[in-house]
Motif scaffolding. Sequence first.
Motif, PDB file in Angstrom:
ATOM      1  N   PHE A  73       0.880  -1.173   0.000  1.00  0.00           N
ATOM      2  CA  PHE A  73       0.000   0.000   0.000  1.00  0.00           C
ATOM      3  C   PHE A  73       0.916   1.221   0.000  1.00  0.00           C
ATOM      4  O   PHE A  73       1.518   1.562   1.016  1.00  0.00           O
ATOM      5  CB  PHE A  73      -0.884  -0.050   1.245  1.00  0.00           C
ATOM      6  N   ASN A  75       1.914   5.115  -0.473  1.00  0.00           N
ATOM      7  CA  ASN A  75       1.374   6.477  -0.359  1.00  0.00           C
ATOM      8  C   ASN A  75      -0.160   6.499  -0.367  1.00  0.00           C
ATOM      9  O   ASN A  75      -0.790   7.295  -1.056  1.00  0.00           O
ATOM     10  CB  ASN A  75       1.912   7.369  -1.481  1.00  0.00           C
ATOM     11  N   GLY A  76      -0.760   5.584   0.379  1.00  0.00           N
ATOM     12  CA  GLY A  76      -2.214   5.601   0.549  1.00  0.00           C
ATOM     13  C   GLY A  76      -2.995   4.895  -0.520  1.00  0.00           C
ATOM     14  O   GLY A  76      -4.222   4.977  -0.539  1.00  0.00           O
ATOM     15  N   ARG A  77      -2.311   4.210  -1.463  1.00  0.00           N
ATOM     16  CA  ARG A  77      -3.039   3.491  -2.514  1.00  0.00           C
ATOM     17  C   ARG A  77      -2.416   2.122  -2.785  1.00  0.00           C
ATOM     18  O   ARG A  77      -1.196   1.995  -2.772  1.00  0.00           O
ATOM     19  CB  ARG A  77      -3.022   4.310  -3.819  1.00  0.00           C
ATOM     20  N   PRO A  78      -3.245   1.110  -3.043  1.00  0.00           N
ATOM     21  CA  PRO A  78      -2.684  -0.198  -3.356  1.00  0.00           C
ATOM     22  C   PRO A  78      -1.931  -0.153  -4.684  1.00  0.00           C
ATOM     23  O   PRO A  78      -2.402   0.458  -5.647  1.00  0.00           O
ATOM     24  CB  PRO A  78      -3.910  -1.115  -3.455  1.00  0.00           C
ATOM     25  N   ILE A 102       5.612   6.252   1.658  1.00  0.00           N
ATOM     26  CA  ILE A 102       5.107   5.445   2.779  1.00  0.00           C
ATOM     27  C   ILE A 102       4.627   4.096   2.241  1.00  0.00           C
ATOM     28  O   ILE A 102       3.812   4.050   1.319  1.00  0.00           O
ATOM     29  CB  ILE A 102       3.967   6.185   3.500  1.00  0.00           C
ATOM     30  N   GLU A 104       2.931   0.428   3.276  1.00  0.00           N
ATOM     31  CA  GLU A 104       2.237  -0.358   4.306  1.00  0.00           C
ATOM     32  C   GLU A 104       1.755  -1.673   3.704  1.00  0.00           C
ATOM     33  O   GLU A 104       1.609  -1.791   2.492  1.00  0.00           O
ATOM     34  CB  GLU A 104       1.004   0.414   4.810  1.00  0.00           C
ATOM     35  N   PRO A 105       1.470  -2.654   4.547  1.00  0.00           N
ATOM     36  CA  PRO A 105       0.865  -3.889   4.031  1.00  0.00           C
ATOM     37  C   PRO A 105      -0.629  -3.681   3.758  1.00  0.00           C
ATOM     38  O   PRO A 105      -1.191  -2.675   4.184  1.00  0.00           O
ATOM     39  CB  PRO A 105       1.053  -4.883   5.180  1.00  0.00           C
ATOM     40  N   TRP A 106      -1.280  -4.583   3.017  1.00  0.00           N
ATOM     41  CA  TRP A 106      -2.748  -4.556   2.901  1.00  0.00           C
ATOM     42  C   TRP A 106      -3.308  -4.587   4.317  1.00  0.00           C
ATOM     43  O   TRP A 106      -2.824  -5.344   5.157  1.00  0.00           O
ATOM     44  CB  TRP A 106      -3.266  -5.808   2.210  1.00  0.00           C
ATOM     45  N   ARG A 107      -4.339  -3.803   4.570  1.00  0.00           N
ATOM     46  CA  ARG A 107      -4.967  -3.815   5.891  1.00  0.00           C
ATOM     47  C   ARG A 107      -6.383  -4.341   5.786  1.00  0.00           C
ATOM     48  O   ARG A 107      -7.220  -3.736   5.113  1.00  0.00           O
ATOM     49  CB  ARG A 107      -5.004  -2.405   6.477  1.00  0.00           C
ATOM     50  N   ALA A 171      -7.898  -4.090  -0.244  1.00  0.00           N
ATOM     51  CA  ALA A 171      -7.016  -3.094   0.355  1.00  0.00           C
ATOM     52  C   ALA A 171      -7.524  -1.678   0.123  1.00  0.00           C
ATOM     53  O   ALA A 171      -7.429  -0.823   0.997  1.00  0.00           O
ATOM     54  CB  ALA A 171      -5.619  -3.231  -0.227  1.00  0.00           C
ATOM     55  N   ALA A 172      -8.104  -1.427  -1.056  1.00  0.00           N
ATOM     56  CA  ALA A 172      -8.549  -0.071  -1.393  1.00  0.00           C
ATOM     57  C   ALA A 172      -9.898   0.255  -0.761  1.00  0.00           C
ATOM     58  O   ALA A 172     -10.183   1.411  -0.467  1.00  0.00           O
ATOM     59  CB  ALA A 172      -8.660   0.081  -2.902  1.00  0.00           C
ATOM     60  N   CYS A 173     -10.730  -0.749  -0.560  1.00  0.00           N
ATOM     61  CA  CYS A 173     -12.107  -0.527  -0.096  1.00  0.00           C
ATOM     62  C   CYS A 173     -12.123  -0.032   1.337  1.00  0.00           C
ATOM     63  O   CYS A 173     -11.439  -0.587   2.192  1.00  0.00           O
ATOM     64  CB  CYS A 173     -12.892  -1.828  -0.184  1.00  0.00           C
ATOM     65  N   GLU A 227      -8.837   0.819  -8.456  1.00  0.00           N
ATOM     66  CA  GLU A 227      -7.479   0.421  -8.073  1.00  0.00           C
ATOM     67  C   GLU A 227      -7.092  -0.949  -8.615  1.00  0.00           C
ATOM     68  O   GLU A 227      -5.951  -1.373  -8.462  1.00  0.00           O
ATOM     69  CB  GLU A 227      -7.333   0.419  -6.548  1.00  0.00           C
TER      70      GLU A 227
ATOM     71  N   ARG B  90     -11.797  -3.608   9.194  1.00  0.00           N
ATOM     72  CA  ARG B  90     -10.377  -3.224   9.144  1.00  0.00           C
ATOM     73  C   ARG B  90     -10.024  -2.622  10.487  1.00  0.00           C
ATOM     74  O   ARG B  90     -10.125  -1.411  10.680  1.00  0.00           O
ATOM     75  CB  ARG B  90     -10.125  -2.236   7.999  1.00  0.00           C
ATOM     76  N   VAL B  92      -7.040  -2.637  12.137  1.00  0.00           N
ATOM     77  CA  VAL B  92      -5.807  -1.839  12.062  1.00  0.00           C
ATOM     78  C   VAL B  92      -5.949  -0.929  10.845  1.00  0.00           C
ATOM     79  O   VAL B  92      -6.058  -1.395   9.718  1.00  0.00           O
ATOM     80  CB  VAL B  92      -4.562  -2.740  11.903  1.00  0.00           C
ATOM     81  N   TYR B  94      -5.043   2.201   8.079  1.00  0.00           N
ATOM     82  CA  TYR B  94      -3.864   2.650   7.340  1.00  0.00           C
ATOM     83  C   TYR B  94      -3.315   3.912   7.986  1.00  0.00           C
ATOM     84  O   TYR B  94      -4.065   4.743   8.505  1.00  0.00           O
ATOM     85  CB  TYR B  94      -4.212   2.962   5.891  1.00  0.00           C
ATOM     86  N   LYS B  96      -1.606   6.050   6.045  1.00  0.00           N
ATOM     87  CA  LYS B  96      -1.974   7.007   5.008  1.00  0.00           C
ATOM     88  C   LYS B  96      -2.973   6.347   4.071  1.00  0.00           C
ATOM     89  O   LYS B  96      -2.699   5.273   3.535  1.00  0.00           O
ATOM     90  CB  LYS B  96      -0.729   7.449   4.230  1.00  0.00           C
ATOM     91  N   PHE B  97      -4.133   6.950   3.918  1.00  0.00           N
ATOM     92  CA  PHE B  97      -5.185   6.378   3.075  1.00  0.00           C
ATOM     93  C   PHE B  97      -5.671   7.449   2.114  1.00  0.00           C
ATOM     94  O   PHE B  97      -6.307   8.423   2.522  1.00  0.00           O
ATOM     95  CB  PHE B  97      -6.333   5.878   3.967  1.00  0.00           C
ATOM     96  N   ASN B  98      -5.329   7.306   0.850  1.00  0.00           N
ATOM     97  CA  ASN B  98      -5.679   8.328  -0.142  1.00  0.00           C
ATOM     98  C   ASN B  98      -6.959   7.925  -0.879  1.00  0.00           C
ATOM     99  O   ASN B  98      -6.944   7.564  -2.054  1.00  0.00           O
ATOM    100  CB  ASN B  98      -4.493   8.505  -1.110  1.00  0.00           C
TER     101      ASN B  98
END
Lengths: 254, 223
Positions: A73, A75-78, A102, A104-107, A171-173, A227, B90, B92, B94, B96-98
């Motif tokens: 993930f 900068n805020g996008r998958p 930045i 991150e892993p899928w959340r 991840a995006a939802c 995405e 969800r 946990v 994010y 940063k979530f765009n």
Amino acid sequence: MSGNMNLTLKVWRQKSNKDKGNFEEFKVNDISPDMSFLEMFDVLNEQLISKGNEPIAFDHDCREGICGMCSMFINGRPHGPKEGITTCQLHMRSFADGDTIIVEPWRANAFPVIKDLVVDRSAFDRIVSAGGFVSVNTGNAQDGNAIPISKNDADIAFAAAACIGCGACVAACKNASAMLFVSAKINQLAHLPQGQPERMQRARAMVHQMDKEGFGACTNTGACSAECPKEISLVNIAAMNCEFVKANVVDSHE
Amino acid sequence: MGAFSFLINSSIGKKIIMGITGIFLVVFLAVHCFVNSLIFVNDGGELFNKAAEFMAHNILIRTMEIFLFLGLIIHALQGMNLTFKNMNARKVKYYKFNGNANSKWYSRSMGLLGTLLALFLILHLKHFWYVSRLTEEITSGEDTLFGEMKEVFANPIVVAAYIIGVISLTYHLLHGFQSAFQSLGLNHRKYTPFIKSLGFWYSIIISVLFAAMPLAVHFGWIK
């Protein structure tokens, strides 16, 4: 070399599923803009290994956008800032020199972190094993056009079958919903003759498994499709809703 | 589990219920907006009062009123249930979530917009439904609904609250109208562009008319 980039990375580090995890900051220098994002991570990991540190765990396999392994993930996008691509197809020229990125892993509850950026996507496997198959013996590969299928159906099935199960939709939802994935898998078989015998049970079983895995429900924001590296259409979700209602209302099987 | 309870307890069944009740409320809003727009005839509320009188006494309308409340309550409770369930999918979050890169903010804020609408509705029902249905004020001929409107909208704070309510409605409808059809499985390149533009213009027109009502009464544009 001129034109190369120096970047700061904030990467999620987590030793195991039990660990709390935190961000760690890294500097990478002299990155070629023609590198893929994963190659940049290879460079970073080489640096870490040569210093005797633990490399960052991340998923990758084919590195040509068809296996669905790479996640991240960014900068805020998958799969980062570009549409219709996976992380291995993302090039460093999509970023600017001096950027802080930045990662991150899928959340999602249904995708627990295994280590660093690697998450467990076996929930998808369980949904597919619940009904995403045909149990007729289809024999060897048929000659082209031996089974008549209309162009329209073939196109819809093919577009849905392009799903690589990467999990970017989840991840995006904002609801961590898996409906785009599940609908693609249902719809791909619903449009082919081989998929007909189990069509109704399939819709029931796969949706049931999806709900059991703890994914959220769909609120039609469209983030998943926007995405999706394979640009799976939202039409699939609408079609799945129809299939599911039919399976429960019209179908006589229990 | 029987097929029907399996259906309505599934994530898809729940959103279908949201869609059906949503479309029902959309139809109600069109009727509500039409009747209220009669104040713009500017005849001192005469025509509007007649329409309000009809709505208050016609047996068919009163029966529909029960279904309307039912639909509203189901829509609100199911919406709340889904919003909390979805938020918990969800745990946990994010760092940063765009979200703006891939979806509209209001499509991601239906729970918040719905809550604002529910708060507005408490106020709105107290102002008009309670007075016209549960008190004798209007049936006794002591006051008219148009008179009640003038009284309520004399207060600028109330007018501001109504405008906030209408803005929440606009965005709720902008996403909700077309989303309902998607939930019901109606998405086809033949008619979906039509549904989307119908939803857009419906949301805009309804909202402009509704917002104009308290403003027009407050500023005395209609007498």
